[in-house]
Motif scaffolding. Sequence first.
Motif, PDB file in Angstrom:
ATOM      1  N   PRO A  46       0.869  -1.309   0.024  1.00  0.00           N
ATOM      2  CA  PRO A  46       0.139  -0.089  -0.019  1.00  0.00           C
ATOM      3  C   PRO A  46       1.039   1.394   0.014  1.00  0.00           C
ATOM      4  CG  PRO A  46       0.244  -1.051   2.212  1.00  0.00           C
ATOM      5  CD  PRO A  46       0.714  -2.005   1.180  1.00  0.00           C
ATOM      6  N   LYS A  47       0.247   2.256  -0.896  1.00  0.00           N
ATOM      7  CA  LYS A  47       1.088   3.413  -0.429  1.00  0.00           C
ATOM      8  C   LYS A  47       0.818   4.271   0.363  1.00  0.00           C
ATOM      9  CE  LYS A  47       1.076   3.830  -5.858  1.00  0.00           C
ATOM     10  NZ  LYS A  47       0.863   4.521  -7.017  1.00  0.00           N
ATOM     11  N   THR A  48       1.862   4.880   1.128  1.00  0.00           N
ATOM     12  CA  THR A  48       1.576   5.864   2.143  1.00  0.00           C
ATOM     13  C   THR A  48       2.033   7.147   1.836  1.00  0.00           C
ATOM     14  OG1 THR A  48       3.734   4.847   3.088  1.00  0.00           O
ATOM     15  CG2 THR A  48       1.378   3.773   3.812  1.00  0.00           C
ATOM     16  N   LYS A  49       1.494   8.166   2.404  1.00  0.00           N
ATOM     17  CA  LYS A  49       1.862   9.658   2.074  1.00  0.00           C
ATOM     18  C   LYS A  49       2.746   9.838   3.282  1.00  0.00           C
ATOM     19  CE  LYS A  49       0.132  13.930   0.825  1.00  0.00           C
ATOM     20  NZ  LYS A  49      -1.064  14.807   0.513  1.00  0.00           N
ATOM     21  N   ARG A  50       3.929  10.446   3.033  1.00  0.00           N
ATOM     22  CA  ARG A  50       5.058  10.661   3.742  1.00  0.00           C
ATOM     23  C   ARG A  50       4.695  12.061   4.767  1.00  0.00           C
ATOM     24  NH1 ARG A  50       9.488  14.249   4.143  1.00  0.00           N
ATOM     25  NH2 ARG A  50       9.260  14.922   2.118  1.00  0.00           N
ATOM     26  N   GLU A  51       4.732  11.896   6.049  1.00  0.00           N
ATOM     27  CA  GLU A  51       4.565  13.032   7.035  1.00  0.00           C
ATOM     28  C   GLU A  51       5.592  14.036   6.982  1.00  0.00           C
ATOM     29  OE1 GLU A  51       3.221  11.859  10.789  1.00  0.00           O
ATOM     30  OE2 GLU A  51       1.909  10.530  10.032  1.00  0.00           O
ATOM     31  N   ARG A  52       5.306  15.240   6.448  1.00  0.00           N
ATOM     32  CA  ARG A  52       6.138  16.220   6.690  1.00  0.00           C
ATOM     33  C   ARG A  52       6.503  16.973   7.878  1.00  0.00           C
ATOM     34  NH1 ARG A  52       4.185  17.271   1.098  1.00  0.00           N
ATOM     35  NH2 ARG A  52       5.678  16.513  -0.364  1.00  0.00           N
ATOM     36  N   GLU A  53       7.536  17.611   7.981  1.00  0.00           N
ATOM     37  CA  GLU A  53       7.563  18.504   9.376  1.00  0.00           C
ATOM     38  C   GLU A  53       6.927  19.541   9.056  1.00  0.00           C
ATOM     39  OE1 GLU A  53      11.607  19.092  10.255  1.00  0.00           O
ATOM     40  OE2 GLU A  53      12.393  16.997   9.690  1.00  0.00           O
ATOM     41  N   ARG A  54       6.569  20.283  10.312  1.00  0.00           N
ATOM     42  CA  ARG A  54       5.766  21.535  10.338  1.00  0.00           C
ATOM     43  C   ARG A  54       6.337  22.625   9.404  1.00  0.00           C
ATOM     44  NH1 ARG A  54       2.360  23.615  13.851  1.00  0.00           N
ATOM     45  NH2 ARG A  54       0.890  22.309  14.896  1.00  0.00           N
TER      46      ARG A  54
END
Length: 64
Positions: free
Chosen positions: A13-21
């Motif tokens: 499954p593709k997951t979206k990367r969590e970016r820093e604030r």
Amino acid sequence: MEPPEVHKMVGRPKTKRERERDEARKREGLWSNSRKGLKMSCGHCSAPGHNKRNCPLVNSLFLS
């Protein structure tokens, strides 16, 4: 009428990367820019309006 059954998709499954604030501010909003409306330019002669495949300079080298 029933909706179709939900099948599990094949593959990872593709997951979206969590970016820093503040990561978008570090890159100065480069994610929001798109290539839409930009003039295409050749990678061989840097002239606008054609690409390397249709470059007249490259084609003249092969013809001679």
